[in-house]
Design an enzyme around this catalytic site. Structure first.
Site, short mmCIF file in Angstrom:
data_model
loop_
_atom_site.label_atom_id
_atom_site.label_comp_id
_atom_site.label_asym_id
_atom_site.label_seq_id
_atom_site.Cartn_x
_atom_site.Cartn_y
_atom_site.Cartn_z
CD1 TRP A 27 34.83 38.46 32.62
CD2 TRP A 27 35.85 37.68 34.45
NE1 TRP A 27 33.92 37.69 33.31
CE2 TRP A 27 34.52 37.19 34.43
CE3 TRP A 27 36.69 37.33 35.51
CZ2 TRP A 27 34.02 36.36 35.43
CZ3 TRP A 27 36.19 36.51 36.51
CH2 TRP A 27 34.87 36.04 36.47
CB SER A 88 43.21 40.64 30.97
OG SER A 88 42.89 39.29 31.16
CG PHE A 150 39.59 36.27 38.13
CD1 PHE A 150 40.10 35.42 37.16
CD2 PHE A 150 39.59 37.63 37.88
CE1 PHE A 150 40.59 35.91 35.96
CE2 PHE A 150 40.09 38.14 36.68
CZ PHE A 150 40.58 37.27 35.72
CG LEU A 153 43.26 31.73 39.62
CD1 LEU A 153 42.15 31.35 38.65
CD2 LEU A 153 44.32 30.63 39.67
CG ASP A 210 49.82 36.42 33.09
OD1 ASP A 210 48.97 35.75 33.70
OD2 ASP A 210 49.53 37.36 32.32
CG HIS A 245 46.74 38.30 34.32
ND1 HIS A 245 46.94 37.92 33.01
CD2 HIS A 245 45.48 38.79 34.37
CE1 HIS A 245 45.86 38.14 32.30
NE2 HIS A 245 44.95 38.68 33.10
#
Length: 534
Positions: A27, A88, A150, A153, A210, A245
């Site tokens: 995403w 992901s 994002f 993160l 992650d 991640h």
């Protein structure tokens, strides 16, 4: 649903294709996020990059339902079985494809994957419904700042966090807020019951740092998969040390090695380079040395170039960027400028000597040195490729066609001329009557170009063969011209020493028998091609 919602980019193996891989991003990003990983995968795998709807300006994002997108993914992916790799959210989507089309997905590989992203923590750790709703609200208010948040993160926990964020933002195109909103809802999938029933072998790779996938997920997933009948032999759950991640960006070498090992490939063994009759280094050196003499003897090149330029008359609208691929001395740059006055012109040649010569004569233009099979240009960055009598020196047509398709924008064209295997047949036959060596350069048939283009999604290639006969008073005139062009024999199988005078006289005598109306013919097997990226 628009037929152009899912984009596919096919990249053939640069050496030996030992496997077939399909990659799907997560995403908030696009297929460019996999570029560092491609360096590690492409020596041994044919790779198809899938790009989700709304991930760039190229794609439409209307009626974006999960069902329709999964259908489009399967339509865009190779028809042959392949190993599917999802990062992901992409991991959830390829898992769905494995369930729906097991005959197409031979192996399932996920990176930083959670089978239930909306777990509330009580039964299964995840992002939770409230986090999803907050993301949706922020996207409606300010999509770009939400993506920046994002990225923070995603990179949290990585020692390279700032560098990774810069890379993602640099590669990211304009994402459509509607697509971002709709694809968020796909995170509601619960695949815990699906995974144990899948018939495919599975590899799940995780980053221990992650911040989006809880550290307990690998062990929880192991427990889920253990309920399947073939867990011990087919499923592997691994952690790549010191990664977050952004695992495929942080540790592309380890990711590629673990995928290869899971597929049973031993990359310690040398991967054989497909043999080519000539060395690119020899070709570049030969043409580079002849830059100053080239235009004086380039009669065939002018004739073929003029015919190819005439085909531009049918093209509209005017392209924003044109690449002169195999630009040589820059001889076509003036006419391209005249016909396309508003286009950005880029000249690119394999021979550094040619580029240096062109730069000295046309200093206002951009001149690059590069290989058509590994173009130093960004994906979807060129509207028109013009290439006259250069591509015959490329002997890996799958790489060539894939690179051309990669850099063309949707709707872009490549107009090219090249030489086929019938080129200089008279000279080849004359030498064959004298000795067993290869004295004439060998070129690929047009059928190999067509077969390679047919492998690429969204590409159409039309070829037209037009032999051209040049005429000479003496064989020596032809040989002198080839030397002046830099197009003399550079085959690996050429004689290692000087040809003896007696053999040369014998070849002249055989060629002389082909004299017609006072001239000796030399046939060039010219192919004109139009490749369109739809």
């Amino acid at each position: 649903m628009s037929e152009h919602q899912v984009f596919a980019e096919f990249l053939p193996a640069t050496r030996s294709a030992l496997s077939r891989l399909v990659l799907l991003h997560g995403w908030g990003c696009n297929r460019e996020a996999f570029r560092p990983l491609l360096v590690q995968l492409r020596p041994w795998a044919d790779v198809t990059l899938l790009e989700l709807p709304g991930a760039s300006d190229e794609l439409v994002a209307d009626e974006l339902t999960l069902e329709s997108v999964l259908e489009q993914l399967l339509a865009a992916a190779p028809a042959e079985p392949a190993s599917y790799v999802g990062w992901s959210l992409g991991g959830q989507l390829v898992t769905e494809l494995a369930r729906r089309a097991p005959e197409r997905v031979s192996t399932l590989v996920t990176l930083c994957y959670n089978p239930l992203y909306l777990g509330d923590g009580a039964d299964w750790p995840g992002l939770g419904e409230s986090t999803l709703q907050e993301f949706a609200r922020r996207i409606r208010d300010d999509a770009q700042s939400t993506l920046n948040r994002f990225d923070i993160l995603q990179s949290e926990g990585s020692p390279q966090a700032a560098e990774l964020r810069r890379y993602l933002r640099g590669q990211r195109r304009t994402l459509q807020p509607l697509a971002l909103l709709q694809s968020l809802t796909w995170l509601g999938l619960d695949q815990r019951a699906v995974l144990p029933r899948l018939p495919q072998a599975q590899l799940h790779l995780f980053g221990p740092n992650d911040s989006l996938v809880d550290a307990s997920i690998p062990e929880r997933l192991r427990s889920v998969l253990s309920q399947g009948p073939a867990f011990s032999g087919q499923c592997s759950i691994q952690t790549v040390p010191a990664t977050s991640h952004m695992l495929p960006l942080e540790a592309p070498g380890q990711v590629a090695a673990r995928i290869a090992a899971h597929l049973g490939l031993n990359l310690a063994d040398e991967i054989a380079q497909p043999s080519a009759p000539v060395s690119k280094r020899d070709v570049a050196a030969s043409f580079g040395r002849c830059a100053a003499s080239y235009d004086a003897v380039a009669d065939l090149q002018r004739k073929v170039g003029a015919a190819l330029l005439a085909r531009l008359d049918d093209q509209s609208p005017e392209p924003a960027t044109v690449l002169d691929l195999g630009s040589g001395t820059g001889a076509h740059s003036g006419e391209l400028r005249r016909r396309l006055p508003h286009a950005k012109y880029i000249g690119l040649d394999l021979a550094e000597g040619m580029a240096r010569f062109a730069r000295g004569n046309y200093p206002r233009e951009s001149w690059l040195v590069g290989d058509a099979e590994a173009l130093p240009l960004a994906s979807s960055s060129v509207d028109l490729i013009f290439s006259s009598l250069a591509l015959q020196w490329c002997y890996r047509p799958r790489l060539l066609m894939a690179e051309i398709a990669r850099i063309l924008r949707p709707g872009g064209l490549c107009l090219f001329s090249t030489l086929g295997p019938g080129t200089l047949g008279e000279l080849r036959d004359a030498w064959a009557a004298v000795d067993e060596y290869r004295h004439v350069n060998t070129f690929l048939p047009g059928s190999e170009l067509q077969q390679s283009a047919a492998l690429l999604p969204g590409v159409k290639l039309e070829l037209e063969r037009t032999p051209i006969v040049m005429r000479y008073q003496r064989v020596q005139d032809l040989l002198r011209e080839l030397k002046g062009l830099g197009a003399h024999n550079v085959n690996h199988e050429r004689p290692s020493g000087l040809t003896t005078p007696s053999r040369l006289r014998a070849m002249f005598a055989v060629y002389e028998a082909q004299r017609e109306r006072g001239y000796l013919p030399a046939t060039y097997d010219v192919l004109y091609g139009t490749l369109e990226k739809v």
